[in-house]
Write an enzyme that holds these catalytic residues in place. Structure first.
Site, PDB file in Angstrom:
ATOM      1  N   LYS A  50       0.694  -1.364   0.175  1.00  0.00           N
ATOM      2  CA  LYS A  50      -0.160   0.290   0.404  1.00  0.00           C
ATOM      3  C   LYS A  50       1.040   1.008   0.337  1.00  0.00           C
ATOM      4  CE  LYS A  50      -3.868  -1.957   2.477  1.00  0.00           C
ATOM      5  NZ  LYS A  50      -4.626  -1.768   3.678  1.00  0.00           N
ATOM      6  N   CYS A  68      -1.654   0.500   6.864  1.00  0.00           N
ATOM      7  CA  CYS A  68      -1.894  -1.134   7.374  1.00  0.00           C
ATOM      8  C   CYS A  68      -2.495  -1.403   7.346  1.00  0.00           C
ATOM      9  CB  CYS A  68      -2.223  -0.192   8.708  1.00  0.00           C
ATOM     10  SG  CYS A  68      -2.010   0.706   9.208  1.00  0.00           S
ATOM     11  N   ASP A  69      -2.325  -2.735   7.364  1.00  0.00           N
ATOM     12  CA  ASP A  69      -2.856  -4.034   7.069  1.00  0.00           C
ATOM     13  C   ASP A  69      -3.333  -4.342   8.484  1.00  0.00           C
ATOM     14  OD1 ASP A  69      -4.437  -4.653   4.429  1.00  0.00           O
ATOM     15  OD2 ASP A  69      -4.194  -6.587   5.796  1.00  0.00           O
ATOM     16  N   THR A  70      -4.481  -5.534   8.790  1.00  0.00           N
ATOM     17  CA  THR A  70      -4.508  -6.288   9.615  1.00  0.00           C
ATOM     18  C   THR A  70      -5.467  -7.846   8.942  1.00  0.00           C
ATOM     19  OG1 THR A  70      -5.613  -4.132  11.104  1.00  0.00           O
ATOM     20  CG2 THR A  70      -6.241  -6.439  12.034  1.00  0.00           C
ATOM     21  N   GLY A 105       0.104  -4.857  10.108  1.00  0.00           N
ATOM     22  CA  GLY A 105       1.413  -4.776   9.930  1.00  0.00           C
ATOM     23  C   GLY A 105       1.025  -2.973   9.229  1.00  0.00           C
TER      24      GLY A 105
END
Length: 186
Positions: A50, A68-70, A105
């Site tokens: 991203k 971010c990524d969850t 992350g």
């Protein structure tokens, strides 16, 4: 200038609660990942993907971009965002009475630097009844939430009996760790 590349209202609310001035900018990114990557590394991989989708030449020179990524992991499988009622119901049924892992992350990118890190939290659900799951999915429609639930929602209040790690990480932003990394960058 701090730029949050996320439309998540939860991430935006957490940054506001941290008294950070920020601007929201988003980019459309293909969130696929290689099949051979360990599931624990997917959130960092996507956060970096991203960040790399932004052209820093178009951003102010002092920008700090946060992406971010969850992911919710159960039995070495990523439970993404549910597509419909049955999908959400099935995810919560799978999580019921068990512990799962939430990994967020984060990538902080500037003109000259990139910091990539993740936070892991273990979440344990009490056994949930079908009636509780149906009520939650019907009432809260958690279709924008990884794993089909929000810890800050009703289901978290009545269904989660313990966590090990950062609560805010489960909401999608490891706030304390992010604050420390931003401080390192000045």
């Amino acid at each position: 200038m701090l730029i949050l590349a996320s439309q998540s209202p939860r991430r935006q609310a957490l940054l506001k609660a941290m008294d950070l001035d920020f601007q929201v900018m988003t980019n459309s990114v293909d969130e696929t990942f290689p099949n051979d990557i360990p599931v624990e590394n997917v959130a960092e991989y996507l956060a970096e993907k991203k960040a790399d989708a932004f052209d820093f030449a178009e951003l102010p020179t002092d920008s700090k971009l946060v992406t971010c990524d969850t992911v919710v992991i159960m039995d070495h499988e990523i439970l993404g965002k549910p597509q419909n009622f049955d999908d959400a119901f099935g995810m919560l049924k799978k999580l019921s009475g068990r512990q799962h892992t939430v990994v967020t992350g984060v990538c902080i990118k500037t003109q000259t630097e990139k910091k990539l890190f993740s936070e892991t939290t273990f979440v344990h659900f009490k056994p949930l009844t079908d009636q509780q799951i149906r009520y939650y999915v019907d009432t809260y429609q958690p279709y924008d939430k990884a794993g089909g639930y929000g810890i800050q929602d009703w289901i978290g209040l009545v269904g989660i009996d313990k966590i090990e790690g950062c609560y805010y990480n489960v909401m999608g932003l490891p706030a304390s760790k992010l604050a420390a990394k931003l401080q390192e960058l000045g």
